[in-house]
Motif scaffolding. Structure first.
Motif, PDB file in Angstrom:
ATOM      1  N   GLY A   1       0.615  -1.152  -0.118  1.00 45.03           N
ATOM      2  CA  GLY A   1      -0.003   0.061  -0.079  1.00 45.03           C
ATOM      3  C   GLY A   1       0.858   1.332   0.048  1.00 45.03           C
ATOM      4  N   ALA A   2       2.176   1.111   0.336  1.00 44.64           N
ATOM      5  CA  ALA A   2       3.063   2.470   0.209  1.00 44.64           C
ATOM      6  C   ALA A   2       2.975   2.735  -1.235  1.00 44.64           C
ATOM      7  N   TYR A   3       2.843   1.994  -2.171  1.00 44.71           N
ATOM      8  CA  TYR A   3       2.885   2.564  -3.530  1.00 44.71           C
ATOM      9  C   TYR A   3       1.786   3.614  -3.766  1.00 44.71           C
ATOM     10  N   GLN A   4       0.423   3.110  -2.979  1.00 51.16           N
ATOM     11  CA  GLN A   4      -0.820   4.137  -3.108  1.00 51.16           C
ATOM     12  C   GLN A   4      -0.240   5.672  -2.753  1.00 51.16           C
ATOM     13  N   GLY A   5       0.659   5.651  -1.502  1.00 52.15           N
ATOM     14  CA  GLY A   5       1.100   6.780  -1.002  1.00 52.15           C
ATOM     15  C   GLY A   5       1.790   7.590  -2.090  1.00 52.15           C
ATOM     16  N   GLY A   6       2.856   6.855  -2.692  1.00 58.86           N
ATOM     17  CA  GLY A   6       3.491   7.584  -3.832  1.00 58.86           C
ATOM     18  C   GLY A   6       2.673   8.201  -4.902  1.00 58.86           C
ATOM     19  N   VAL A   7       1.697   7.164  -5.316  1.00 64.81           N
ATOM     20  CA  VAL A   7       0.615   7.864  -6.466  1.00 64.81           C
ATOM     21  C   VAL A   7      -0.016   9.102  -5.840  1.00 64.81           C
ATOM     22  N   TYR A   8      -0.374   9.125  -4.488  1.00 64.21           N
ATOM     23  CA  TYR A   8      -1.165  10.443  -4.263  1.00 64.21           C
ATOM     24  C   TYR A   8      -0.280  11.483  -4.090  1.00 64.21           C
ATOM     25  N   GLN A   9       0.835  11.343  -3.571  1.00 62.24           N
ATOM     26  CA  GLN A   9       2.152  12.367  -3.636  1.00 62.24           C
ATOM     27  C   GLN A   9       2.234  13.110  -4.948  1.00 62.24           C
ATOM     28  N   GLY A  10       2.264  12.208  -6.231  1.00 62.27           N
ATOM     29  CA  GLY A  10       2.121  12.681  -7.418  1.00 62.27           C
ATOM     30  C   GLY A  10       0.807  13.413  -7.862  1.00 62.27           C
ATOM     31  N   LEU A  11      -0.270  13.041  -7.459  1.00 58.15           N
ATOM     32  CA  LEU A  11      -1.523  13.625  -7.678  1.00 58.15           C
ATOM     33  C   LEU A  11      -1.374  14.991  -6.853  1.00 58.15           C
ATOM     34  N   ALA A  12      -1.223  14.930  -5.516  1.00 61.56           N
ATOM     35  CA  ALA A  12      -1.204  16.158  -4.665  1.00 61.56           C
ATOM     36  C   ALA A  12      -0.349  17.207  -5.327  1.00 61.56           C
ATOM     37  N   GLU A  13       0.756  17.137  -5.775  1.00 53.75           N
ATOM     38  CA  GLU A  13       1.695  17.991  -6.416  1.00 53.75           C
ATOM     39  C   GLU A  13       1.265  18.389  -7.557  1.00 53.75           C
ATOM     40  N   ALA A  14       0.295  17.899  -8.392  1.00 50.10           N
ATOM     41  CA  ALA A  14      -0.234  18.346  -9.434  1.00 50.10           C
ATOM     42  C   ALA A  14      -1.337  19.002  -9.421  1.00 50.10           C
ATOM     43  N   GLY A  15      -1.754  19.105  -7.863  1.00 50.20           N
ATOM     44  CA  GLY A  15      -3.041  19.994  -7.560  1.00 50.20           C
ATOM     45  C   GLY A  15      -4.465  19.137  -8.030  1.00 50.20           C
ATOM     46  N   LEU A  16      -4.209  17.833  -8.223  1.00 53.72           N
ATOM     47  CA  LEU A  16      -5.356  17.015  -8.267  1.00 53.72           C
ATOM     48  C   LEU A  16      -6.069  16.426  -7.114  1.00 53.72           C
ATOM     49  N   HIS A  17      -6.883  17.251  -6.467  1.00 52.22           N
ATOM     50  CA  HIS A  17      -7.421  16.468  -5.292  1.00 52.22           C
ATOM     51  C   HIS A  17      -8.727  15.717  -5.387  1.00 52.22           C
ATOM     52  N   PRO A  18      -8.893  14.630  -5.047  1.00 53.98           N
ATOM     53  CA  PRO A  18      -9.880  13.739  -5.492  1.00 53.98           C
ATOM     54  C   PRO A  18     -11.313  14.206  -4.581  1.00 53.98           C
ATOM     55  N   ASP A  19     -12.358  14.251  -5.106  1.00 49.33           N
ATOM     56  CA  ASP A  19     -13.774  14.546  -4.568  1.00 49.33           C
ATOM     57  C   ASP A  19     -14.224  13.113  -3.954  1.00 49.33           C
ATOM     58  N   TRP A  20     -13.696  11.892  -4.335  1.00 48.33           N
ATOM     59  CA  TRP A  20     -14.259  10.746  -3.729  1.00 48.33           C
ATOM     60  C   TRP A  20     -13.012   9.852  -3.707  1.00 48.33           C
ATOM     61  N   VAL A  21     -12.807   9.372  -2.313  1.00 53.11           N
ATOM     62  CA  VAL A  21     -11.703   8.204  -2.375  1.00 53.11           C
ATOM     63  C   VAL A  21     -12.563   7.085  -1.662  1.00 53.11           C
ATOM     64  N   ALA A  22     -12.154   5.953  -2.615  1.00 57.88           N
ATOM     65  CA  ALA A  22     -12.815   4.542  -1.925  1.00 57.88           C
ATOM     66  C   ALA A  22     -11.446   3.372  -2.085  1.00 57.88           C
ATOM     67  N   GLY A  23     -11.717   2.621  -0.985  1.00 57.89           N
ATOM     68  CA  GLY A  23     -10.520   1.834  -0.664  1.00 57.89           C
ATOM     69  C   GLY A  23     -11.118   0.502  -0.057  1.00 57.89           C
ATOM     70  N   ILE A  24     -10.242  -0.474  -0.201  1.00 52.90           N
ATOM     71  CA  ILE A  24     -10.436  -1.733   0.491  1.00 52.90           C
ATOM     72  C   ILE A  24      -9.341  -2.237   1.114  1.00 52.90           C
ATOM     73  N   SER A  25      -9.353  -2.631   2.375  1.00 58.48           N
ATOM     74  CA  SER A  25      -8.188  -3.117   3.308  1.00 58.48           C
ATOM     75  C   SER A  25      -6.981  -2.130   3.625  1.00 58.48           C
TER      76      SER A  25
END
Length: 380
Positions: free
Chosen positions: A24-48
């Motif tokens: 799941g640390a991979y998802q943390g890196g993905v989100y860092q890339g999104l955040a730096e691009a200013g793309l903040h999700p309206d909806w976050v869905a996850g399992i486990s």
């Protein structure tokens, strides 16, 4: 570092996070890339583990999310000062065989001692606990995770509604899939714990008299919940998978176990997307058909179901899938060394940056069906 990007022309930007433990640390890196691009999700869905990451994202201000995610992953992968594995890090750097040996020892340590701030082994073991007790139904105690969530997640903010959160789980008694969703109830640490309660390692979580296990037992990917069960809106969905359905034929028994897990937990994301694409084509086709009908037929009772089913909403699905390293085996989802966490995080970050270099990732579909699916990492 990625550049800030203008908000894409969609009503909803969704981030869907698969389960996969230490991966799941991979998802943390993905989100860092999104955040730096200013793309903040309206909806976050996850399992486990995806639900844990999703709760940290939804339960913090956009400026704090990456830092809180990093704090979570660094805290649960931190080794004690006297940990002998630290002495073996030079071995891990000596090529794939050395890293494979290091990872196997690290995973064995987790099985023996647990993960700080996440779970601890039960003593005595569940076989010696009273029948019917929580201790009798799992090998590990996940109460440390409650304290970690309460420290890193502002549950008042999470439930305020600025970012929708959904966490997938399974009702132990009925076997039915359940999504805990901030649009339907107040979410607390127990709902996140339920989504991550993978048996027999972790105990079921009791909520309102019912018991829940990890949603990955039925489907490890929350994309279907967002696409088919949410409100019909123009949607850009970033689907972050930790297990790749595609892979080579195993050559050793260790590779058999690894490939088995990949197939089991990938939840056939691409097949689900293909099914949704066909569904969407029908919606658009019916919308076009209804537009050509005389008004008396279009508004008749017989056409009612078509009216409900059809629409012209558009969907773009962007896949980011973790690619397993050669030295990783079937224990990769419970190998919580800080070395591996750093590798997984960096892989997610780089994959997100590479994906955002493709402008079509953020564009509305131009085809007649109103849906597009991309995996730019397969073509780079």
């Amino acid at each position: 570092m990625s550049q800030t990007i203008k908000r894409p022309p969609f009503e909803c930007v969704a981030l869907t996070l698969q389960g996969g433990g230490a991966l799941g640390a991979y998802q943390g890196g993905v989100y860092q890339g999104l955040a730096e691009a200013g793309l903040h999700p309206d909806w976050v869905a996850g399992i486990s583990i995806g639900a844990i990451n999703a709760a940290i994202i939804a339960g913090n201000a956009p400026t704090d999310r990456v830092g809180k995610l990093r704090e979570f992953w660094e805290s649960i992968t931190a080794a004690s000062p006297w940990n002998p594995l630290e002495l073996l890090e030079p071995v891990a750097m000596a090529g794939d065989p050395g890293r494979r040996f290091f990872n196997q020892l690290s995973a064995a340590e987790v099985l023996t001692t647990g993960v700080p701030g996440f779970f601890t082994p039960r003593f005595p073991p569940p076989q010696l606990a009273p029948e019917g007790s929580t201790a009798a139904t799992s090998y590990y105690d996940t109460r440390p995770l409650v304290a970690t969530l309460e420290r890193l997640v502002d549950f008042d903010r999470l439930n305020a509604g600025s970012t929708r959160l959904s966490a997938g789980s399974v009702n132990v008694r009925t076997g039915n899939f359940v999504y805990f969703d901030t649009t339907e109830r107040r979410i607390g640490p127990e709902h996140i714990l339920a989504s991550a309660a993978l048996p027999p390692g972790f105990p079921p979580t009791e909520i309102d008299g019912e018991h829940y296990w990890d949603g990955g037992l039925l489907s490890n990917t929350p994309l279907q919940w967002v696409l088919q069960y949410g409100p019909r809106r123009d949607t850009l969905a970033f689907q972050v998978d930790l297990w790749n359905a595609r892979g080579r034929v195993p050559r050793t028994i260790m590779e058999v176990a690894t490939r088995q897990k990949e197939i089991l937990y990938s939840s056939r994301t691409r097949d689900n997307v293909h099914s949704f694409v066909e569904h969407q084509r029908l919606r658009h086709a019916f919308a076009k058909l209804l537009a050509t009908m005389p008004a008396r037929l279009r508004h008749s009772a017989a056409a009612g179901p078509l009216q409900e089913f059809s629409d012209r909403k558009v969907y773009s699905i962007v896949h980011l899938i973790y690619r397993t390293r050669k030295y990783e085996g079937d224990s990769k989802d419970f190998e919580f060394s800080q070395l591996s966490m750093t590798d997984h995080w960096e892989a997610g970050y780089q994959d997100m940056i590479r994906t955002l270099r493709h402008p079509e990732a953020l564009e509305r579909p131009k085809n007649a069906d109103g849906v597009a699916a991309h995996d730019f990492l397969d073509t780079d």
